[in-house]
Design a protein around this motif. Structure first.
Motif, PDB file in Angstrom:
ATOM      1  N   ALA A   1       0.807  -1.209   0.000  1.00 52.32           N
ATOM      2  CA  ALA A   1       0.000   0.000   0.000  1.00 52.32           C
ATOM      3  C   ALA A   1       0.843   1.262   0.000  1.00 52.32           C
ATOM      4  CB  ALA A   1      -0.917   0.001   1.221  1.00 52.32           C
ATOM      5  N   ARG A   2       0.365   2.232  -0.765  1.00 57.23           N
ATOM      6  CA  ARG A   2       0.980   3.544  -0.773  1.00 57.23           C
ATOM      7  C   ARG A   2       0.357   4.363   0.363  1.00 57.23           C
ATOM      8  NH1 ARG A   2      -0.523   7.794  -5.596  1.00 57.23           N
ATOM      9  NH2 ARG A   2       0.488   9.619  -4.732  1.00 57.23           N
ATOM     10  N   ALA A   3       1.199   5.100   1.082  1.00 57.12           N
ATOM     11  CA  ALA A   3       0.700   6.010   2.104  1.00 57.12           C
ATOM     12  C   ALA A   3       1.369   7.352   1.886  1.00 57.12           C
ATOM     13  CB  ALA A   3       1.025   5.480   3.495  1.00 57.12           C
ATOM     14  N   ARG A   4       0.617   8.403   2.046  1.00 56.20           N
ATOM     15  CA  ARG A   4       1.214   9.723   1.873  1.00 56.20           C
ATOM     16  C   ARG A   4       2.195  10.011   2.996  1.00 56.20           C
ATOM     17  NH1 ARG A   4      -3.462  13.889   1.730  1.00 56.20           N
ATOM     18  NH2 ARG A   4      -3.761  12.459   3.459  1.00 56.20           N
ATOM     19  N   ASN A   5       1.759   9.747   4.209  1.00 56.06           N
ATOM     20  CA  ASN A   5       2.550  10.142   5.374  1.00 56.06           C
ATOM     21  C   ASN A   5       2.246   9.225   6.554  1.00 56.06           C
ATOM     22  OD1 ASN A   5       0.027  10.919   6.325  1.00 56.06           O
ATOM     23  ND2 ASN A   5       0.252  12.934   5.374  1.00 56.06           N
ATOM     24  N   ARG A   6       2.745   9.602   7.725  1.00 50.86           N
ATOM     25  CA  ARG A   6       2.553   8.767   8.910  1.00 50.86           C
ATOM     26  C   ARG A   6       1.092   8.539   9.219  1.00 50.86           C
ATOM     27  NH1 ARG A   6       7.300   9.008  11.671  1.00 50.86           N
ATOM     28  NH2 ARG A   6       6.363   7.886  13.381  1.00 50.86           N
ATOM     29  N   TYR A   7       0.282   9.582   9.013  1.00 45.11           N
ATOM     30  CA  TYR A   7      -1.117   9.460   9.433  1.00 45.11           C
ATOM     31  C   TYR A   7      -1.862   8.466   8.565  1.00 45.11           C
ATOM     32  CZ  TYR A   7       0.517  13.443  11.959  1.00 45.11           C
ATOM     33  OH  TYR A   7       1.253  14.240  12.758  1.00 45.11           O
ATOM     34  N   ASP A   8      -1.601   8.515   7.243  1.00 44.60           N
ATOM     35  CA  ASP A   8      -2.155   7.488   6.361  1.00 44.60           C
ATOM     36  C   ASP A   8      -1.686   6.119   6.828  1.00 44.60           C
ATOM     37  OD1 ASP A   8      -3.246   9.440   4.887  1.00 44.60           O
ATOM     38  OD2 ASP A   8      -1.923   9.223   3.140  1.00 44.60           O
ATOM     39  N   ALA A   9      -0.406   6.067   7.163  1.00 48.40           N
ATOM     40  CA  ALA A   9       0.182   4.786   7.547  1.00 48.40           C
ATOM     41  C   ALA A   9      -0.504   4.216   8.784  1.00 48.40           C
ATOM     42  CB  ALA A   9       1.676   4.937   7.800  1.00 48.40           C
ATOM     43  N   TYR A  10      -0.843   5.074   9.747  1.00 49.13           N
ATOM     44  CA  TYR A  10      -1.540   4.586  10.938  1.00 49.13           C
ATOM     45  C   TYR A  10      -2.856   3.905  10.555  1.00 49.13           C
ATOM     46  CZ  TYR A  10       1.616   7.426  13.758  1.00 49.13           C
ATOM     47  OH  TYR A  10       2.716   7.961  14.342  1.00 49.13           O
ATOM     48  N   GLU A  11      -3.588   4.582   9.665  1.00 44.35           N
ATOM     49  CA  GLU A  11      -4.870   4.016   9.225  1.00 44.35           C
ATOM     50  C   GLU A  11      -4.659   2.648   8.576  1.00 44.35           C
ATOM     51  OE1 GLU A  11      -7.949   5.604   9.079  1.00 44.35           O
ATOM     52  OE2 GLU A  11      -7.484   7.685   9.599  1.00 44.35           O
ATOM     53  N   LEU A  12      -3.605   2.589   7.750  1.00 43.45           N
ATOM     54  CA  LEU A  12      -3.336   1.341   7.041  1.00 43.45           C
ATOM     55  C   LEU A  12      -2.930   0.236   8.002  1.00 43.45           C
ATOM     56  CD1 LEU A  12      -1.475   2.804   3.965  1.00 43.45           C
ATOM     57  CD2 LEU A  12      -3.679   1.670   3.957  1.00 43.45           C
ATOM     58  N   ILE A  13      -2.146   0.603   9.013  1.00 47.62           N
ATOM     59  CA  ILE A  13      -1.737  -0.402   9.991  1.00 47.62           C
ATOM     60  C   ILE A  13      -2.972  -1.005  10.652  1.00 47.62           C
ATOM     61  CG2 ILE A  13      -0.632  -0.700  12.252  1.00 47.62           C
ATOM     62  CD1 ILE A  13       1.520   1.241  11.278  1.00 47.62           C
ATOM     63  N   GLU A  14      -3.960  -0.144  10.895  1.00 46.58           N
ATOM     64  CA  GLU A  14      -5.180  -0.653  11.530  1.00 46.58           C
ATOM     65  C   GLU A  14      -5.935  -1.658  10.665  1.00 46.58           C
ATOM     66  OE1 GLU A  14      -7.427   2.685  12.987  1.00 46.58           O
ATOM     67  OE2 GLU A  14      -5.693   3.158  14.250  1.00 46.58           O
ATOM     68  N   THR A  15      -5.807  -1.531   9.333  1.00 45.90           N
ATOM     69  CA  THR A  15      -6.490  -2.518   8.486  1.00 45.90           C
ATOM     70  C   THR A  15      -5.735  -3.837   8.458  1.00 45.90           C
ATOM     71  OG1 THR A  15      -5.283  -1.930   6.484  1.00 45.90           O
ATOM     72  CG2 THR A  15      -7.303  -0.710   6.919  1.00 45.90           C
ATOM     73  N   GLY A  16      -4.524  -3.825   8.996  1.00 45.31           N
ATOM     74  CA  GLY A  16      -3.754  -5.068   9.034  1.00 45.31           C
ATOM     75  C   GLY A  16      -2.812  -5.244   7.862  1.00 45.31           C
ATOM     76  N   VAL A  17      -2.630  -4.217   7.052  1.00 47.17           N
ATOM     77  CA  VAL A  17      -1.700  -4.326   5.929  1.00 47.17           C
ATOM     78  C   VAL A  17      -0.267  -4.350   6.466  1.00 47.17           C
ATOM     79  CG1 VAL A  17      -0.842  -3.189   3.849  1.00 47.17           C
ATOM     80  CG2 VAL A  17      -3.261  -3.130   4.385  1.00 47.17           C
ATOM     81  N   GLN A  18       0.538  -5.242   5.894  1.00 46.84           N
ATOM     82  CA  GLN A  18       1.905  -5.373   6.383  1.00 46.84           C
ATOM     83  C   GLN A  18       2.880  -4.457   5.644  1.00 46.84           C
ATOM     84  OE1 GLN A  18       3.019  -8.259   8.444  1.00 46.84           O
ATOM     85  NE2 GLN A  18       0.874  -8.599   8.936  1.00 46.84           N
TER      86      GLN A  18
ATOM     87  N   ARG B   1       9.979   0.943  12.882  1.00 45.09           N
ATOM     88  CA  ARG B   1       9.659   0.374  14.194  1.00 45.09           C
ATOM     89  C   ARG B   1       8.877   1.379  15.030  1.00 45.09           C
ATOM     90  NH1 ARG B   1      14.857  -2.273  14.535  1.00 45.09           N
ATOM     91  NH2 ARG B   1      15.679  -0.434  15.574  1.00 45.09           N
ATOM     92  N   ALA B   2       9.354   2.644  15.011  1.00 49.52           N
ATOM     93  CA  ALA B   2       8.701   3.686  15.809  1.00 49.52           C
ATOM     94  C   ALA B   2       7.255   3.886  15.347  1.00 49.52           C
ATOM     95  CB  ALA B   2       9.478   4.994  15.688  1.00 49.52           C
ATOM     96  N   LEU B   3       7.052   3.787  14.038  1.00 49.47           N
ATOM     97  CA  LEU B   3       5.712   3.950  13.484  1.00 49.47           C
ATOM     98  C   LEU B   3       4.761   2.902  14.051  1.00 49.47           C
ATOM     99  CD1 LEU B   3       4.110   5.408  11.017  1.00 49.47           C
ATOM    100  CD2 LEU B   3       4.491   3.230   9.893  1.00 49.47           C
ATOM    101  N   GLN B   4       5.229   1.673  14.039  1.00 45.55           N
ATOM    102  CA  GLN B   4       4.408   0.576  14.549  1.00 45.55           C
ATOM    103  C   GLN B   4       4.060   0.818  16.016  1.00 45.55           C
ATOM    104  OE1 GLN B   4       3.848  -1.921  12.128  1.00 45.55           O
ATOM    105  NE2 GLN B   4       2.181  -2.471  13.508  1.00 45.55           N
ATOM    106  N   LYS B   5       5.060   1.270  16.786  1.00 46.21           N
ATOM    107  CA  LYS B   5       4.847   1.488  18.213  1.00 46.21           C
ATOM    108  C   LYS B   5       3.830   2.597  18.438  1.00 46.21           C
ATOM    109  CE  LYS B   5       8.896   0.931  20.582  1.00 46.21           C
ATOM    110  NZ  LYS B   5      10.112   1.604  21.042  1.00 46.21           N
ATOM    111  N   LEU B   6       4.016   3.682  17.708  1.00 47.26           N
ATOM    112  CA  LEU B   6       3.100   4.805  17.881  1.00 47.26           C
ATOM    113  C   LEU B   6       1.684   4.461  17.441  1.00 47.26           C
ATOM    114  CD1 LEU B   6       5.223   7.894  16.871  1.00 47.26           C
ATOM    115  CD2 LEU B   6       4.074   7.500  19.049  1.00 47.26           C
TER     116      LEU B   6
END
Lengths: 625, 203
Positions: free
Chosen positions: A509-526, A567-572
């Motif tokens: 998945a493409r993410a613009r920034n950290r905030y997009d990435a947080y949303e994506l992490i919640e969907t379970g995308v690796q 790693r920090a992204l995942q933690k946050l």
């Protein structure tokens, strides 16, 4: 709309939804389910539907027409051209072999030569509807048996036309009854003109498809209304079919050619997913009506004749097909599938027999018996295929050797779907293509799609968040989906849907920034790729270099930084979940930035490559200067 | 209990190496083997030293599996050796982390066996070229087992490849046993020679 129609529709659909799932549950093909449902609602079991079966069949035959359009769509012209030898070679051998042998058998049982010729020709047909539907369901269309079956069927579809033209020549003197084919421009013309008409019709479809249909669809797609596009798809198919009927040619052939023409266009997947449900319903209806027209009274009155002929015809067709398969060097298991698959008599026999009956080549009583024979052989086919699958195939199945199989590590054939082909997606597409990987690309900006197609990309028009479109783009078999849509919201919607309906498809998945990435992490995308991370780090690496760092060291630090940041992204993301707050306000954003900067300071980004550091080595080894 | 074996594998173009693709399949058949593909793990040469140290500590036998290029290993493996075998950990005062573990090399060479001799084009034996690795093992207080070698990879027939694969199977069976005596191996030039003796321990 009268209530009769509604009740009938209810009976047909009801029977289908009861019996087809049962057939599927028993691991039988859906075709068998429909046929059995047809028999049960037919006049001889429940009697819920009467003699109108054959009327419905005419409507339902349109399902076959739609199916050929879809098959054409999946077969681009290049592939079609490659198959021309199989089509003419296998096709002629099958038609000629089967009908000549049948002719002698029928002569031997004392039929007139005219009747023998007509029935032999009719019985040499196989069922496009049953065979292709079954092969498709079992995902065997791309096997050599599947392609051979298709070649033979296509040849038969085309052969129907000259046969219909030739049958009147058999007409016995005294019973002249012309005008049956009236209204068509085709019949009654001299042979050279007929060939000319066929050629002209095919060529005009080719030209109209390329220069009329595609711009027309582009125009419609700009309006952005989905139902309008569906209507246009149907318009094209029905239009071609009607045109072909008008000149007296096979509508199936016409729509097939139209499909081939449109296979190369950007609308391929969209057309596929729009037409597919109609085809499914109509084909189902077709099988139902075949089942409901089996005349059990007739069978009971003369069971020996009907059953013997049915079995002899199946056996003979099987033998001819098997010999052809051997001649064309099909492997044993493929050949069984090919020969069993095509051993029934097809739906075109209904047409040819009825026509022969009308022009008095076949008398009425014989005709009804023959029709029953056709329906019986069609019903037996799914059973024969089952026997083949369960009893014969296990003995001959020649699986490829494990060793050879593994040599092909890289799949180049459409295992990747790229959704969104803007600047981001197209860069990925270019990299893949430079490595000879052709991805299936979806984009819903029709102007961009046509531009990119001019540049040689295979891009398809369509809204990637549509489930049916993803299915026809091959999301079931694909390995990878690259979600690269410009709008983060749409991208997220796509990913949620894919996660739900295609759980086996790996998502990048493409993410613009950290905030997009947080949303994506919640969907379970690796696999998440932040636009702002990699480019920024690369710039940072170059900045360090400008400031006097050695390039290798700067690069190592950059790579370590990415690792740490992931790693920090995942933690946050986890801690963010605790607050149950989904909307990020400015204050929180600043807090988050602060937290990130704090972490950066604590993280020891010092190089771990101490072995190259002579100071450290001297220290470890206790060397003092 | 079987010996825990770690295969450190380094090949920069595995997709073009027939022999190595076949040999690698052997490893997946054994539960006591951990397979670690360096070029897959570190495409940018950024070795995770901490992780690698853990890995080494968890195994008794370390296999270095790689082709020979210019009389040495591919650069990735050299990078790995440089960074992981730290002073004070693997060697030097207090550097006993790898003490008494066993090191085995599995190497492939394009040149045939006779080219690695005094009369051959390479002028020295392969064991002589592998001396730096043998000495590395010594310095880390590890035992160095005779290497398993496939020579002449450019001209291997399918039958020969299968034969080498079977030999590797025998080797794995042999060194997996807890009680194998490395003294038995000391006289041999190549590990292959032991296997040719018919002393096949494959399970």
């Amino acid at each position: 709309m009268n209530s009769d129609f509604l009740i009938q529709a209810l009976v047909f659909i009801g029977a289908a939804i009861v019996f087809v799932p049962i057939a599927k549950k028993l691991k039988l093909s859906s075709v068998l389910g429909y046929l059995i449902a047809g028999i049960i609602i037919g006049p001889f079991v429940l009697g819920l539907v009467g003699g109108e079966g054959s009327d419905i069949m005419h409507a339902a035959e349109f399902g076959v027409v739609l199916m050929l359009f879809l098959i054409g769509l999946e077969l681009d012209p290049k592939k079609f051209w490659e198959m021309r030898k199989a089509i003419t070679g296998m096709g002629t051998m099958q038609m000629a072999g089967t009908s000549v042998l049948l002719f002698f058998i029928f002569m031997a049982i004392g039929w007139s030569w005219q009747t023998s010729v007509a029935v032999a020709l009719a019985f040499s047909m196989s069922s496009t509807a049953i065979v292709l539907q079954t092969l498709k369901e079992k995902q065997l269309l791309r096997t050599s048996a599947g392609e051979s079956s298709f070649s033979v069927l296509l040849f038969q579809d085309i052969a129907v036309i000259p046969i219909l033209a030739l049958l009147p020549l058999l007409e016995t003197a005294g019973l002249k009854n012309s005008g049956v084919t009236g209204g068509s421009l085709f019949a009654g013309q001299p042979a050279w003109l007929q060939i000319l008409i066929i050629l002209l019709a095919v060529i005009s479809i080719l030209i109209a498809g390329k220069f009329l249909a595609v711009p027309f669809l582009r125009f419609v797609s700009r309006a952005g209304l989905r139902e309008l596009f569906t209507a246009s798809s149907l318009f094209i198919v029905i239009g071609v079919a009607a045109l072909m009927q008008l000149v007296g040619l096979s509508p199936a052939l016409g729509t097939f050619v139209a499909g081939v023409v449109l296979a190369n266009s950007e609308f391929r997947h969209e057309l596929e997913s729009d037409i597919d449900p109609f085809k499914g319903l109509l084909l189902g209806l077709f099988f139902l009506s075949v089942g409901s027209t089996i005349n059990f009274d007739l069978i009971i009155s003369d069971p020996e004749f009907i059953i013997t002929i049915a079995l002899v015809v199946i056996a003979l067709k099987f033998a001819v097909l098997f010999a052809i398969g051997k001649f064309f060097k099909l492997s044993q298991d493929q050949n069984f599938l090919f020969a069993f698959g095509l051993s029934q008599i097809g739906e075109f026999a209904f047409v040819l027999l009825s026509f022969s009956n009308q022009i008095n080549i076949i008398d009425k009583e014989l005709n009804s018996k023959l029709l029953s024979i056709v329906a019986i052989t069609m019903t037996i086919t799914p059973l024969l295929l089952l026997v083949n699958e369960k009893l014969i195939d296990p003995y001959f199945g020649t699986k490829t050797l494990e060793d050879e199989d593994e040599m092909d590590i890289i799949d180049t054939k459409h295992k990747v779907i790229i959704a969104g082909f803007g600047h981001f997606g197209s860069t990925i597409g270019r990299l893949l293509r430079a490595n000879k990987i052709e991805a299936t690309i979806l984009d819903n900006d029709s102007d961009r799609v046509s531009l990119l197609r001019k540049m040689g990309f295979k891009v398809y028009y369509g809204d990637a968040t549509r489930l049916d479109l993803l299915s026809s783009a091959g999301a079931d078999e694909a390995k990878l989906l690259i979600a690269a849509i410009d709008s983060p919201e749409v991208n997220l919607e796509l990913i949620r849907m894919v996660k739900k309906h295609f759980p086996n498809l790996k998502i990048m998945a493409r993410a613009r920034n950290r905030y997009d990435a947080y949303e994506l992490i919640e969907t379970g995308v690796q696999h998440i790729y932040r636009e702002t991370l990699y480019t920024a780090v690369n710039l940072g690496i170059d900045a360090l270099t400008e400031l006097g760092f050695r390039k290798y060291t700067a690069r190592k630090q950059g790579l370590n930084f990415i690792k740490y940041d992931e790693r920090a992204l995942q933690k946050l993301a986890d801690s963010r979940h605790d607050t149950k707050e989904y909307i990020i306000n400015v204050k929180e954003e600043i807090e988050m930035q602060e937290q990130i900067l704090q972490n950066d300071l604590q993280q020891n980004l010092e190089s771990t490559d101490i072995s190259w550091d002579s100071e450290r080595v001297k220290e470890e080894l206790g060397i003092k200067e | 209990m079987l010996n825990k074996i770690l295969v450190i594998f380094a090949h920069p173009l595995l997709e073009k190496s027939r022999i190595n693709r076949v040999l690698l399949r052997r490893y997946s058949k054994h539960e006591n083997i951990s397979f670690h593909d360096l070029y897959e793990a570190y495409p940018d040469f950024n070795v995770d030293v901490k992780f690698e140290k853990e890995l080494l500590l968890n195994h008794e036998i370390i296999i270095l599996h790689h082709p020979i290029y210019w009389y040495s290993c591919p650069p990735m493996l050299k990078q790995w050796i440089d960074l992981v075998l730290e002073a004070g950990w693997a060697h030097g005062p207090g550097g006993n982390a790898l003490k008494d573990k066993k090191l085995l090399q599995i190497v492939t060479t394009g040149g045939p066996k006779f080219s690695y001799s005094e009369e051959g084009s390479n002028r020295f034996t392969l064991r002589e070229y592998l001396l730096p690795f043998e000495q590395t093992a010594r310095l880390c207080k590890m035992a160095y087992l005779p290497p398993f070698v496939v020579h002449g990879t450019h001209r291997l027939s399918n039958a020969e490849i299968t034969e080498f694969s079977n030999q590797l199977g025998g080797l794995i069976g042999y060194i997996s046993l807890k009680d194998f005596d490395q003294e038995d191996l000391s006289g041999y030039h190549y590990f292959n020679d032991i296997l040719f003796k018919g002393d096949n321990h494959e399970q």
